[in-house]
Design an enzyme around this catalytic site. Structure first.
Site, PDB file in Angstrom:
ATOM      1  N   ASN A 150      25.021  29.807 -11.168  1.00  0.00           N
ATOM      2  CA  ASN A 150      24.718  29.118 -12.261  1.00  0.00           C
ATOM      3  C   ASN A 150      26.060  28.398 -12.586  1.00  0.00           C
ATOM      4  O   ASN A 150      27.148  28.788 -12.950  1.00  0.00           O
ATOM      5  CB  ASN A 150      24.645  30.150 -13.734  1.00  0.00           C
ATOM      6  CG  ASN A 150      24.645  29.405 -14.924  1.00  0.00           C
ATOM      7  OD1 ASN A 150      24.678  28.148 -15.120  1.00  0.00           O
ATOM      8  ND2 ASN A 150      24.553  30.431 -15.823  1.00  0.00           N
ATOM      9  N   LYS A 154      26.817  26.468 -14.781  1.00  0.00           N
ATOM     10  CA  LYS A 154      27.049  26.134 -16.271  1.00  0.00           C
ATOM     11  C   LYS A 154      27.635  24.610 -16.554  1.00  0.00           C
ATOM     12  O   LYS A 154      27.147  23.847 -15.883  1.00  0.00           O
ATOM     13  CB  LYS A 154      28.220  27.112 -16.629  1.00  0.00           C
ATOM     14  CG  LYS A 154      27.756  28.616 -16.397  1.00  0.00           C
ATOM     15  CD  LYS A 154      28.454  29.772 -17.075  1.00  0.00           C
ATOM     16  CE  LYS A 154      28.109  31.022 -16.602  1.00  0.00           C
ATOM     17  NZ  LYS A 154      28.707  31.913 -17.405  1.00  0.00           N
ATOM     18  N   HIS A 193      19.493  32.804 -20.707  1.00  0.00           N
ATOM     19  CA  HIS A 193      20.984  33.245 -20.514  1.00  0.00           C
ATOM     20  C   HIS A 193      21.452  33.630 -21.826  1.00  0.00           C
ATOM     21  O   HIS A 193      21.194  33.236 -22.880  1.00  0.00           O
ATOM     22  CB  HIS A 193      21.556  32.078 -19.830  1.00  0.00           C
ATOM     23  CG  HIS A 193      22.996  32.461 -19.238  1.00  0.00           C
ATOM     24  ND1 HIS A 193      23.783  32.621 -19.923  1.00  0.00           N
ATOM     25  CD2 HIS A 193      23.125  32.946 -17.918  1.00  0.00           C
ATOM     26  CE1 HIS A 193      24.913  33.000 -19.362  1.00  0.00           C
ATOM     27  NE2 HIS A 193      24.453  33.140 -18.006  1.00  0.00           N
ATOM     28  N   GLU A 220      24.294  32.831 -23.043  1.00  0.00           N
ATOM     29  CA  GLU A 220      24.997  32.092 -23.499  1.00  0.00           C
ATOM     30  C   GLU A 220      24.036  31.001 -24.394  1.00  0.00           C
ATOM     31  O   GLU A 220      24.505  30.410 -25.543  1.00  0.00           O
ATOM     32  CB  GLU A 220      25.604  31.008 -22.717  1.00  0.00           C
ATOM     33  CG  GLU A 220      27.079  31.762 -22.033  1.00  0.00           C
ATOM     34  CD  GLU A 220      27.315  31.450 -20.600  1.00  0.00           C
ATOM     35  OE1 GLU A 220      27.222  30.547 -20.178  1.00  0.00           O
ATOM     36  OE2 GLU A 220      28.228  32.170 -20.057  1.00  0.00           O
ATOM     37  N   GLU A 253      21.644  40.906 -16.642  1.00  0.00           N
ATOM     38  CA  GLU A 253      23.266  40.548 -16.917  1.00  0.00           C
ATOM     39  C   GLU A 253      23.686  41.260 -18.304  1.00  0.00           C
ATOM     40  O   GLU A 253      23.239  40.402 -19.258  1.00  0.00           O
ATOM     41  CB  GLU A 253      23.077  38.964 -17.055  1.00  0.00           C
ATOM     42  CG  GLU A 253      22.669  38.140 -15.976  1.00  0.00           C
ATOM     43  CD  GLU A 253      23.345  36.692 -15.930  1.00  0.00           C
ATOM     44  OE1 GLU A 253      24.035  36.363 -14.870  1.00  0.00           O
ATOM     45  OE2 GLU A 253      23.272  35.966 -17.046  1.00  0.00           O
ATOM     46  N   GLY A 313      31.315  36.794 -16.928  1.00  0.00           N
ATOM     47  CA  GLY A 313      32.708  35.948 -17.340  1.00  0.00           C
ATOM     48  C   GLY A 313      34.120  36.729 -17.801  1.00  0.00           C
ATOM     49  O   GLY A 313      34.740  36.041 -18.053  1.00  0.00           O
ATOM     50  N   SER A 360      30.178  38.757 -13.326  1.00  0.00           N
ATOM     51  CA  SER A 360      31.422  38.927 -12.633  1.00  0.00           C
ATOM     52  C   SER A 360      31.122  39.601 -11.131  1.00  0.00           C
ATOM     53  O   SER A 360      31.851  40.236 -10.474  1.00  0.00           O
ATOM     54  CB  SER A 360      32.534  39.919 -13.167  1.00  0.00           C
ATOM     55  OG  SER A 360      32.651  39.403 -14.527  1.00  0.00           O
TER      56      SER A 360
HETATM   57  C1  PEP Z   1      26.512  34.309 -15.545  1.00  0.00           C
HETATM   58  O1  PEP Z   1      26.915  33.327 -16.492  1.00  0.00           O
HETATM   59  O2  PEP Z   1      24.997  34.207 -15.088  1.00  0.00           O
HETATM   60  C2  PEP Z   1      27.461  34.843 -14.785  1.00  0.00           C
HETATM   61  C3  PEP Z   1      26.984  36.088 -14.365  1.00  0.00           C
HETATM   62  O3  PEP Z   1      28.740  34.796 -14.850  1.00  0.00           O
HETATM   63  P1  PEP Z   1      29.917  35.537 -14.100  1.00  0.00           P
HETATM   64  O4  PEP Z   1      29.529  35.476 -12.947  1.00  0.00           O
HETATM   65  O5  PEP Z   1      30.908  34.524 -14.346  1.00  0.00           O
HETATM   66  O6  PEP Z   1      30.146  36.784 -14.793  1.00  0.00           O
END
Ligand code: PEP
Length: 251
Positions: free
Chosen positions: A9, A11, A96, A98, A168, A174, A214
């Protein structure tokens, strides 16, 4: 047998030339390697077409990060499922965290988007996950159950086979803090158990459930070694070709 899928992703990162550089870099990293996993990249809308063209003839598939649930019309700033398909997207990330927190998307809106995506022939990567407060407050399973039931409401078993679920935990996105393999496995098994109850054992067994939060080359193997973790949705570590390829090849 369910498939292992690694999705990136991007973003709101990478302009046109940076996007080309990243996908070309990924192609170079993966060239000549036999992959036993699916690979998806999800650039910003404006770069989907160019990334899809650059990825043609490779194992790399392309997805979007969002879409709107209406067909067309006066929805300024929005993008439809059909538009995404027409520029080469095969997947779309929906729900997601966000989108849920910054843009106020609820289960009902996400469900409408899921249905529209499926109707248009796009495969949703359906994201769910609890916040730290919910986990620590003991409501994690309730929250996950509500998101799963809400997002999949009215979706048939056949349609389910086109969906990838991404667990997630919001506290791991993040932040550099990863759920431990055991913490992630517990929730993945819970989600698969729900799918078994809602659909069937076969449908649940065939479901790809990714972990996101992460994920890096250094922790991917351990996480994906868990029995119910079938891939990863990657944010930060997918923005560099070598680290995304490192995750893909670690599994
Ligand atoms: C995400 O935003 O879907 C995500 C998993 O981000 P990160 O890997 O940076 O934690």
């Amino acid at each position: 047998m369910r498939k292992t899928v690694i999705a990136g992703n991007w973003k709101m990162n990478k302009n046109l030339s940076e996007a080309a550089e990243l996908v070309n870099g990924l192609k170079a990293e993966l060239a000549g390697k036999t992959l036993n996993v699916g690979v998806i990249v999800c650039p910003p809308y404006v770069n989907i077409e160019s990334v899809a063209k650059l990825a043609e003839g490779t194992e790399i598939k392309v997805g979007a990060q969002n879409m709107y649930f209406e067909e067309s019309g006066a929805y300024t700033g929005e993008i439809s499922a059909d538009m995404l398909k027409s520029v080469g997207a095969e997947y779309v990330i929906l729900g997601h965290s966000e989108r849920r927190t910054i843009f106020g998307e609820n289960d009902e809106v996400i469900n409408k988007k899921m249905k529209k995506a499926l109707e248009a022939g796009l495969k949703p990567i359906f994201c769910i996950g609890e916040t730290l407060e919910e986990r620590e407050g003991g409501t994690m399973k309730e929250v996950i159950a509500k998101q799963v039931k809400g997002g999949l409401s009215g979706i048939s078993e056949q349609e389910l086979s086109e969906i990838i679920v991404a667990y997630e935990p919001v506290w791991a996105i993040g932040t550099g803090v990863t759920a431990s393999p055991d913490q992630a496995q517990e929730v993945h098994a819970y989600i698969r158990g729900m799918l078994k109850e809602m659909y069937s054992e076969v449908a649940a067994d065939n479901m790809t459930i990714q972990y996101g939060g992460s994920v890096k080359p250094g922790n991917a193997k351990e996480l994906l070694g868990m029995p119910d973790i079938d891939g990863a949705l990657v944010g930060g570590a997918c923005l560099k070709a070598d680290s995304f390829a490192g995750i893909i090849t670690a599994v």
